[in-house]
Write a protein that holds these residues in place. Structure first.
Motif, mmCIF file in Angstrom:
data_model
loop_
_atom_site.group_PDB
_atom_site.id
_atom_site.type_symbol
_atom_site.label_atom_id
_atom_site.label_comp_id
_atom_site.label_asym_id
_atom_site.label_seq_id
_atom_site.Cartn_x
_atom_site.Cartn_y
_atom_site.Cartn_z
ATOM 1 N N VAL A 24 0.838 -1.204 0.000
ATOM 2 C CA VAL A 24 0.000 0.000 0.000
ATOM 3 C C VAL A 24 0.869 1.250 0.000
ATOM 4 C CG1 VAL A 24 -1.779 1.295 1.225
ATOM 5 C CG2 VAL A 24 -1.909 -1.196 1.116
ATOM 6 N N ASP A 25 1.951 1.240 0.788
ATOM 7 C CA ASP A 25 2.888 2.366 0.749
ATOM 8 C C ASP A 25 3.374 2.601 -0.680
ATOM 9 O OD1 ASP A 25 3.119 3.140 3.531
ATOM 10 O OD2 ASP A 25 4.149 1.254 3.860
ATOM 11 N N LEU A 26 3.703 1.512 -1.355
ATOM 12 C CA LEU A 26 4.196 1.612 -2.731
ATOM 13 C C LEU A 26 3.112 2.147 -3.656
ATOM 14 C CD1 LEU A 26 6.551 0.957 -4.697
ATOM 15 C CD2 LEU A 26 5.526 -1.309 -4.986
ATOM 16 N N MET A 27 1.903 1.651 -3.496
ATOM 17 C CA MET A 27 0.788 2.067 -4.341
ATOM 18 C C MET A 27 0.477 3.554 -4.172
ATOM 19 S SD MET A 27 -3.084 0.489 -4.387
ATOM 20 C CE MET A 27 -3.462 1.035 -2.719
ATOM 21 N N GLY A 94 -15.664 2.315 9.099
ATOM 22 C CA GLY A 94 -16.328 2.179 7.811
ATOM 23 C C GLY A 94 -15.671 2.972 6.701
ATOM 24 N N LYS A 95 -14.782 3.908 7.046
ATOM 25 C CA LYS A 95 -14.086 4.700 6.030
ATOM 26 C C LYS A 95 -12.767 4.065 5.591
ATOM 27 C CE LYS A 95 -15.983 9.268 7.118
ATOM 28 N NZ LYS A 95 -15.665 10.667 7.500
ATOM 29 N N ILE A 96 -12.377 2.990 6.245
ATOM 30 C CA ILE A 96 -11.122 2.328 5.892
ATOM 31 C C ILE A 96 -11.304 1.542 4.597
ATOM 32 C CG2 ILE A 96 -9.475 0.544 6.611
ATOM 33 C CD1 ILE A 96 -9.952 1.427 9.491
ATOM 34 N N HIS A 97 -10.335 1.658 3.701
ATOM 35 C CA HIS A 97 -10.401 0.944 2.429
ATOM 36 C C HIS A 97 -10.124 -0.550 2.637
ATOM 37 C CE1 HIS A 97 -9.496 5.106 1.138
ATOM 38 N NE2 HIS A 97 -10.234 4.810 0.088
ATOM 39 N N PHE A 98 -10.680 -1.345 1.742
ATOM 40 C CA PHE A 98 -10.445 -2.791 1.792
ATOM 41 C C PHE A 98 -8.954 -3.099 1.750
ATOM 42 C CE2 PHE A 98 -9.864 -6.800 -0.626
ATOM 43 C CZ PHE A 98 -10.397 -7.670 0.303
ATOM 44 N N TRP A 99 -8.228 -2.438 0.834
ATOM 45 C CA TRP A 99 -6.802 -2.711 0.672
ATOM 46 C C TRP A 99 -5.962 -2.144 1.819
ATOM 47 C CZ3 TRP A 99 -5.152 2.268 0.185
ATOM 48 C CH2 TRP A 99 -6.006 3.179 -0.456
ATOM 49 N N GLU A 100 -6.574 -1.351 2.700
ATOM 50 C CA GLU A 100 -5.902 -0.903 3.921
ATOM 51 C C GLU A 100 -6.165 -1.856 5.081
ATOM 52 O OE1 GLU A 100 -5.894 3.961 3.753
ATOM 53 O OE2 GLU A 100 -7.814 2.957 4.136
ATOM 54 N N SER A 101 -7.186 -2.700 4.953
ATOM 55 C CA SER A 101 -7.640 -3.529 6.068
ATOM 56 C C SER A 101 -7.104 -4.952 6.029
ATOM 57 C CB SER A 101 -9.171 -3.583 6.073
ATOM 58 O OG SER A 101 -9.652 -4.337 4.973
ATOM 59 N N CYS A 102 -6.445 -5.312 4.937
ATOM 60 C CA CYS A 102 -5.875 -6.650 4.792
ATOM 61 C C CYS A 102 -4.729 -6.547 3.784
ATOM 62 C CB CYS A 102 -6.930 -7.653 4.318
ATOM 63 S SG CYS A 102 -7.706 -7.217 2.739
ATOM 64 N N GLU A 103 -4.113 -7.652 3.465
ATOM 65 C CA GLU A 103 -2.994 -7.633 2.517
ATOM 66 C C GLU A 103 -3.449 -8.217 1.190
ATOM 67 O OE1 GLU A 103 0.901 -10.233 2.137
ATOM 68 O OE2 GLU A 103 1.124 -8.801 3.783
ATOM 69 N N THR A 104 -3.561 -7.361 0.186
ATOM 70 C CA THR A 104 -4.019 -7.809 -1.133
ATOM 71 C C THR A 104 -2.866 -8.128 -2.077
ATOM 72 O OG1 THR A 104 -4.153 -5.521 -1.926
ATOM 73 C CG2 THR A 104 -6.138 -6.463 -0.925
ATOM 74 N N ALA A 105 -1.664 -7.695 -1.720
ATOM 75 C CA ALA A 105 -0.485 -7.951 -2.551
ATOM 76 C C ALA A 105 0.753 -7.846 -1.680
ATOM 77 C CB ALA A 105 -0.412 -6.954 -3.711
ATOM 78 N N GLU A 106 1.862 -8.351 -2.198
ATOM 79 C CA GLU A 106 3.127 -8.261 -1.483
ATOM 80 C C GLU A 106 4.166 -7.579 -2.370
ATOM 81 O OE1 GLU A 106 4.496 -12.182 -0.644
ATOM 82 O OE2 GLU A 106 4.449 -12.821 -2.737
ATOM 83 N N ILE A 107 5.206 -7.090 -1.735
ATOM 84 C CA ILE A 107 6.288 -6.449 -2.481
ATOM 85 C C ILE A 107 7.132 -7.508 -3.181
ATOM 86 C CG2 ILE A 107 8.426 -5.123 -2.291
ATOM 87 C CD1 ILE A 107 6.042 -3.369 -1.969
ATOM 88 N N ALA A 108 7.338 -7.324 -4.469
ATOM 89 C CA ALA A 108 8.266 -8.149 -5.238
ATOM 90 C C ALA A 108 9.258 -7.199 -5.917
ATOM 91 C CB ALA A 108 7.519 -8.992 -6.264
ATOM 92 N N TRP A 109 10.295 -7.774 -6.510
ATOM 93 C CA TRP A 109 11.366 -6.932 -7.056
ATOM 94 C C TRP A 109 11.667 -7.287 -8.507
ATOM 95 C CZ3 TRP A 109 13.232 -2.997 -4.073
ATOM 96 C CH2 TRP A 109 12.893 -3.048 -2.714
ATOM 97 N N GLU A 130 -3.594 -14.246 -4.772
ATOM 98 C CA GLU A 130 -4.812 -14.824 -5.344
ATOM 99 C C GLU A 130 -5.993 -14.589 -4.408
ATOM 100 O OE1 GLU A 130 -4.474 -18.866 -6.483
ATOM 101 O OE2 GLU A 130 -2.800 -18.538 -7.854
ATOM 102 N N GLU A 131 -5.751 -14.731 -3.117
ATOM 103 C CA GLU A 131 -6.753 -14.439 -2.096
ATOM 104 C C GLU A 131 -6.131 -13.483 -1.083
ATOM 105 O OE1 GLU A 131 -9.873 -15.323 -1.968
ATOM 106 O OE2 GLU A 131 -9.815 -16.615 -3.745
ATOM 107 N N PRO A 132 -6.866 -12.462 -0.642
ATOM 108 C CA PRO A 132 -6.308 -11.517 0.340
ATOM 109 C C PRO A 132 -5.844 -12.230 1.607
ATOM 110 C CG PRO A 132 -8.373 -10.689 -0.564
ATOM 111 C CD PRO A 132 -8.242 -12.110 -1.041
ATOM 112 N N ILE A 138 -7.142 -5.699 10.332
ATOM 113 C CA ILE A 138 -8.303 -4.858 10.629
ATOM 114 C C ILE A 138 -9.590 -5.579 10.242
ATOM 115 C CG2 ILE A 138 -9.578 -2.795 9.924
ATOM 116 C CD1 ILE A 138 -7.032 -1.234 9.927
ATOM 117 N N LEU A 139 -9.670 -6.040 9.003
ATOM 118 C CA LEU A 139 -10.882 -6.716 8.549
ATOM 119 C C LEU A 139 -11.100 -8.013 9.321
ATOM 120 C CD1 LEU A 139 -13.289 -6.882 6.672
ATOM 121 C CD2 LEU A 139 -11.803 -7.890 4.927
ATOM 122 N N ALA A 140 -10.045 -8.784 9.504
ATOM 123 C CA ALA A 140 -10.163 -10.050 10.234
ATOM 124 C C ALA A 140 -10.641 -9.816 11.663
ATOM 125 C CB ALA A 140 -8.817 -10.778 10.241
ATOM 126 N N ASN A 141 -10.149 -8.761 12.293
ATOM 127 C CA ASN A 141 -10.543 -8.478 13.676
ATOM 128 C C ASN A 141 -11.976 -7.971 13.769
ATOM 129 O OD1 ASN A 141 -8.155 -9.295 14.898
ATOM 130 N ND2 ASN A 141 -7.193 -7.291 14.677
#
Length: 200
Positions: A24-27, A94-109, A130-132, A138-141
């Protein structure tokens, strides 16, 4: 914060590199407002997760004791307090984005090599899962708390309305039941808002 500029090759022989940013930092690179907001989200996530893990530890202890009462029976005040802090507290989850609440991707190089095949530079990019994954949880909790609260609600129905009243009063128990029902509905709404909030 993330930097989109190419990273120099690390000195270690394995080519591994410690990084202090996530996908997310990268995005959000270049969007200062969004970066600051995400730093707040990460701080909230850490504090939130710390409290939930305390309850998870208590849950494991209660289940390990194999007593007559379940975790949701002995931890009613703590579970309800956690749920109310989410629905009535200072943070609008409720204002938190989905991609802020879990990990949708990882850093690759992505590596650039010279004519001899040596890595001369590396640039980070996001490699989607493939799956978050749980990520900062946040979402899991949120879903965990909603699940606990449902278990409390189910137990209340099974044991009768006077169960949570210190005096066994059905009327007091009904008020508590109705408040909890409204809280469950609000929690479910927050979870759905987070899941549907996918825009930048």
């Amino acid at each position: 914060m993330a930097e989109s500029a190419k990273e120099s090759e690390p000195d270690d022989s394995q080519g591994s590199q410690q990084i202090d940013f996530d996908y997310v930092d990268l995005m959000l690179d270049g969007d200062l407002k969004a970066q600051v907001n995400y730093s707040f989200v990460k701080a909230v996530a850490a504090a939130f997760d710390e409290k939930v893990r305390l309850l998870e530890d208590a849950e494991q202890k209660v289940e390990g004791d194999e007593g007559e009462e379940s975790f949701t029976e002995v931890a009613v005040p703590e579970i309800e307090a956690m749920a109310q802090a989410v629905t009535e507290g200072c943070v609008d989850f409720g204002k938190i984005h989905f991609w802020e609440s879990c990990e949708t991707a990882e850093i690759a190089w992505e590596e650039s090599k010279d004519e001899e095949g040596n890595v001369v530079s590396r640039a980070p990019y996001g490699n989607p899962h493939e799956e978050p994954q749980e990520g900062n949880r946040i979402l899991a909790n949120l879903e965990k708390i909603a699940g606990w609260l449902r278990e409390v609600h189910k137990t209340h129905e099974e044991k009768g309305m006077g169960w949570v009243s210190p005096y066994g009063c059905p009327e007091d128990g009904q008020h508590a039941y109705d408040r909890r029902s409204a809280c469950i509905t609000e929690l479910d709404g927050i979870v759905e808002k987070v899941k549907s909030n996918v825009d930048l």
